[in-house]
Design an enzyme around this catalytic site. Structure first.
Site, PDB file in Angstrom:
ATOM      1  N   GLU A  13       0.804  -1.153   0.198  1.00 33.04           N
ATOM      2  CA  GLU A  13      -0.178  -0.054  -0.086  1.00 33.04           C
ATOM      3  C   GLU A  13       0.889   1.295  -0.016  1.00 33.04           C
ATOM      4  O   GLU A  13       1.712   1.367   0.569  1.00 33.04           O
ATOM      5  CB  GLU A  13      -0.893   0.173   1.250  1.00 33.04           C
ATOM      6  CG  GLU A  13      -1.630   1.401   1.237  1.00 33.04           C
ATOM      7  CD  GLU A  13      -2.862   1.393   2.328  1.00 33.04           C
ATOM      8  OE1 GLU A  13      -3.102   0.429   3.102  1.00 33.04           O
ATOM      9  OE2 GLU A  13      -3.802   2.259   2.213  1.00 33.04           O
ATOM     10  N   GLU A  56     -12.656   2.986   3.193  1.00 37.01           N
ATOM     11  CA  GLU A  56     -11.810   3.321   4.263  1.00 37.01           C
ATOM     12  C   GLU A  56     -12.412   4.465   4.616  1.00 37.01           C
ATOM     13  O   GLU A  56     -12.431   5.561   3.925  1.00 37.01           O
ATOM     14  CB  GLU A  56     -10.360   3.370   4.162  1.00 37.01           C
ATOM     15  CG  GLU A  56      -9.612   2.061   4.155  1.00 37.01           C
ATOM     16  CD  GLU A  56      -8.024   2.352   4.592  1.00 37.01           C
ATOM     17  OE1 GLU A  56      -7.569   1.515   5.158  1.00 37.01           O
ATOM     18  OE2 GLU A  56      -7.408   3.362   3.997  1.00 37.01           O
TER      19      GLU A  56
HETATM   20 MN    MN Z   1      -5.589   2.723   2.972  1.00 39.88          MN
END
Ligand code: MN
Length: 290
Positions: A149, A243
């Site tokens: 990520e 998110e």
């Molecule tokens: Mn994230």
């Protein structure tokens, strides 16, 4: 026709990782229409993996696990003892993900989540490459994939852009290491929402969707239209996970690592249902079956 699976981060619903918390997150993710629950492993020792796996199976949800490391357990460190602790944490997290029935472990697997007071060193980078190479090889024996990520400069000094992530993945050199883009971080570091997607192409393995302030989708200024057009352009068929974080739902550790100081919403289930509709609309507008 593409039908991406949609996920939601458990911290939308609860800051805990005990059996009741996981059961609540599973139930609310399912109710809001999601296919996947993403569980952070920052507190992995507290997770009852058998109970969580059975709750996920009963609800028909897939699981994705994510995490960052810690400053005292950090594979980007120059200190071999700190690197070894970080490597242990990663191997343990891979096993927990596997025990939960997951096939993807992603996140800032390469460093702590926090502000570094210096640039990454050559030794630190070489430690990242060697630990993640070994982890990827172990993951392959379990049929699993690792995600890198890409996080912004205030949360890591290892990879801040898609270009840097591709170089790191090339240096690791294992084909089960994929790139994970997150719109919140892209907004800070990338030129726009198209170039990084086209650059990553078929090496894109996972996507996080978050607003610029990590609140309600559509309440900020991110250009999701361009992002979803770019995802359609590369025929991205992987998962897309929402998110969002608010001081209304607090994890004792992760909320502090992510600097969640403000109340952006109170009702996680209403937020999740809204985000699901928002993401489906973006996918449909780009010819997706969702
Ligand atoms: Mn994230």
């Amino acid at each position: 026709m593409i039908t991406n699976k949609l996920g939601v981060h458990a911290l939308v619903f609860t800051g805990g990782t005990g059996p009741d918390d996981v059961a609540l997150a599973v139930n609310q993710a399912q109710t809001a229409g999601y296919d996947i629950l993403e569980l952070s492993l920052h507190d992995a020792k507290n997770i009852d993996t058998a109970a969580a796996k059975s709750a996920l199976t009963d609800a028909g949800l897939d699981i994705v696990c994510s995490r960052g490391l810690a400053f005292d357990a950090d594979i980007s460190s120059d200190d071999p003892a700190v690197v070894a602790k970080g490597a242990d944490l990663l191997h343990y997290s891979l096993q927990v993900t596997h025990d939960l029935g997951g096939t993807l472990l992603t996140g800032a697997l390469y460093s702590a989540l926090g502000k570094y007071g210096h640039a990454l060193t050559a030794t630190g980078r070489s430690n990242v490459v060697s630990v993640l190479t070994e982890l990827a090889q172990e993951a392959r024996t379990k049929g699993m994939t690792l995600g890198l990520e890409i996080c912004n400069r205030y949360e890591t000094n290892v990879i801040n852009t898609a270009s840097e992530a591709l170089t790191l993945a090339d240096d690791i050199g294992e084909d089960n290491v994929l790139i994970h883009l997150d719109s919140y971080h892209m907004n800070i570091e990338e030129d726009n929402f198209v170039r990084p997607v086209l650059l990553v192409g078929d090496r894109l393995g996972y996507v996080h969707i978050g607003e610029n302030h990590r609140g309600y989708l559509g309440s900020g200024h991110l250009d999701f239209t361009s992002f979803f057009q770019a995802l359609a352009e590369i025929n991205y068929t992987g998962s897309i996970t929402f998110e969002s974080f608010s001081s209304a739902i607090v994890s004792p550790t992760l909320s502090n690592d992510l600097a969640i100081w403000r109340n952006l919403w109170n009702d996680g289930s209403a937020l999740a249902a809204h985000a699901h509709g928002y993401l489906c609309a973006l996918l449909k507008a780009n010819g997706n079956d969702k």
